[in-house]
Design a protein around this motif. Structure first.
Motif, PDB file in Angstrom:
ATOM      1  N   PRO A 104       0.834  -1.206   0.000  1.00 39.03           N
ATOM      2  CA  PRO A 104       0.000   0.000   0.000  1.00 39.03           C
ATOM      3  C   PRO A 104       0.869   1.256   0.000  1.00 39.03           C
ATOM      4  O   PRO A 104       1.940   1.278   0.600  1.00 39.03           O
ATOM      5  CB  PRO A 104      -0.787  -0.105   1.305  1.00 39.03           C
ATOM      6  N   LYS A 105       0.406   2.288  -0.660  1.00 39.05           N
ATOM      7  CA  LYS A 105       1.153   3.548  -0.724  1.00 39.05           C
ATOM      8  C   LYS A 105       0.557   4.615   0.188  1.00 39.05           C
ATOM      9  O   LYS A 105       1.252   5.456   0.695  1.00 39.05           O
ATOM     10  CB  LYS A 105       1.169   4.102  -2.167  1.00 39.05           C
ATOM     11  N   GLU A 106      -0.738   4.601   0.380  1.00 42.00           N
ATOM     12  CA  GLU A 106      -1.428   5.630   1.150  1.00 42.00           C
ATOM     13  C   GLU A 106      -1.388   5.275   2.637  1.00 42.00           C
ATOM     14  O   GLU A 106      -1.817   4.201   3.033  1.00 42.00           O
ATOM     15  CB  GLU A 106      -2.882   5.738   0.687  1.00 42.00           C
ATOM     16  N   ALA A 152       4.422  22.093  15.122  1.00 43.55           N
ATOM     17  CA  ALA A 152       3.959  23.280  14.387  1.00 43.55           C
ATOM     18  C   ALA A 152       3.353  22.868  13.049  1.00 43.55           C
ATOM     19  O   ALA A 152       2.336  23.423  12.621  1.00 43.55           O
ATOM     20  CB  ALA A 152       5.109  24.261  14.176  1.00 43.55           C
ATOM     21  N   LEU A 153       3.967  21.888  12.395  1.00 49.14           N
ATOM     22  CA  LEU A 153       3.409  21.396  11.130  1.00 49.14           C
ATOM     23  C   LEU A 153       2.059  20.729  11.364  1.00 49.14           C
ATOM     24  O   LEU A 153       1.109  20.956  10.616  1.00 49.14           O
ATOM     25  CB  LEU A 153       4.380  20.426  10.456  1.00 49.14           C
ATOM     26  N   ARG A 154       1.951  19.945  12.423  1.00 48.83           N
ATOM     27  CA  ARG A 154       0.676  19.287  12.717  1.00 48.83           C
ATOM     28  C   ARG A 154      -0.429  20.326  12.946  1.00 48.83           C
ATOM     29  O   ARG A 154      -1.542  20.191  12.436  1.00 48.83           O
ATOM     30  CB  ARG A 154       0.817  18.390  13.959  1.00 48.83           C
ATOM     31  N   ALA A 184      -0.004  11.645   6.181  1.00 56.39           N
ATOM     32  CA  ALA A 184       0.848  11.430   5.000  1.00 56.39           C
ATOM     33  C   ALA A 184       1.784  12.609   4.781  1.00 56.39           C
ATOM     34  O   ALA A 184       2.953  12.423   4.426  1.00 56.39           O
ATOM     35  CB  ALA A 184      -0.028  11.212   3.759  1.00 56.39           C
ATOM     36  N   SER A 185       1.298  13.816   4.990  1.00 59.02           N
ATOM     37  CA  SER A 185       2.147  15.001   4.840  1.00 59.02           C
ATOM     38  C   SER A 185       3.286  14.998   5.846  1.00 59.02           C
ATOM     39  O   SER A 185       4.431  15.275   5.503  1.00 59.02           O
ATOM     40  CB  SER A 185       1.326  16.282   5.013  1.00 59.02           C
ATOM     41  N   VAL A 186       2.969  14.675   7.093  1.00 59.24           N
ATOM     42  CA  VAL A 186       4.006  14.625   8.125  1.00 59.24           C
ATOM     43  C   VAL A 186       4.998  13.512   7.796  1.00 59.24           C
ATOM     44  O   VAL A 186       6.210  13.701   7.898  1.00 59.24           O
ATOM     45  CB  VAL A 186       3.398  14.429   9.536  1.00 59.24           C
ATOM     46  N   GLN A 187       4.502  12.369   7.363  1.00 62.82           N
ATOM     47  CA  GLN A 187       5.370  11.254   7.007  1.00 62.82           C
ATOM     48  C   GLN A 187       6.343  11.648   5.898  1.00 62.82           C
ATOM     49  O   GLN A 187       7.538  11.354   5.974  1.00 62.82           O
ATOM     50  CB  GLN A 187       4.531  10.058   6.570  1.00 62.82           C
TER      51      GLN A 187
END
Length: 186
Positions: free
Chosen positions: A41-43, A74-76, A50-53
């Motif tokens: 799986p990719k997702e 801060a990103l979260r 997914a962005s944080v990963q």
């Protein structure tokens, strides 16, 4: 005779042991060998995760990463703002000469703050892109974003609507990396 009576028990033990060893070997083989990419799986299951990963992978692969400044929290929070604005805000569009005015509001305090955070920063970041002028102001319920451009772009601005305008510029990815690195991209 006694040895003949023991033969079925010994054979059962030998066969069971052999089957268990084969099963263990087969299980170990599956874990030692890479599963072909088309079966992996990719997702990761959720967009913000997914962005944080993705950012974590970039940070880990960059030997210049200053781990003393990294701020994934801060990103979260920024990704939560994006989610609030995208999914939990109300948008009213009004036509203006050569563009549109978007009033973005919410009855929830956290969403109102997210609207202000995102809209005010985005207007500063993107004003001038495509020859368009973006201006924003905070209001108690959220923010107002006005987008104008050349006369021939007015229908494009209206067609994109608020969320389409917010996606313009492909700056989000580098913006996310800057936030995670502890920089202030605004």
């Amino acid at each position: 005779m006694k040895h003949l009576l023991m033969l079925p028990i010994v054979l059962t033990l030998v066969i069971s042991s052999s089957l268990a060893e084969t099963a263990a070997h087969s299980h170990a083989e599956r874990h030692q060998h890479q599963i072909p990419d088309e079966f992996v799986p990719k997702e990761p299951g959720q967009g913000a995760f997914a962005s944080v990963q993705e950012i974590v992978e970039l940070l880990l692969s960059d030997p210049q990463t200053n781990w003393e400044r990294v701020d994934l929290e801060a990103l979260r929070i920024h990704l939560a703002d994006m989610d609030n604005v995208t999914l939990h805000s109300n948008v009213a569009m009004e036509s203006v000469v050569d563009g549109a005015r978007f009033t973005v509001t919410s009855k929830q305090d956290t969403v109102r703050q997210s609207i202000k955070n995102m809209v005010l920063a985005h207007s500063l970041e993107m004003s001038g892109t495509f020859g368009w002028t973006l201006s924003a102001e905070g209001i108690p319920e959220g923010a107002v974003l006005t987008v104008t451009g050349p006369t021939e772009d007015a229908s494009k601005i209206k067609g994109l609507g608020f969320i389409g305008v917010m996606t313009l510029g492909m700056h989000h990815q580098s913006h996310h990396l800057a936030i995670a690195r502890g920089e202030n991209p605004h």
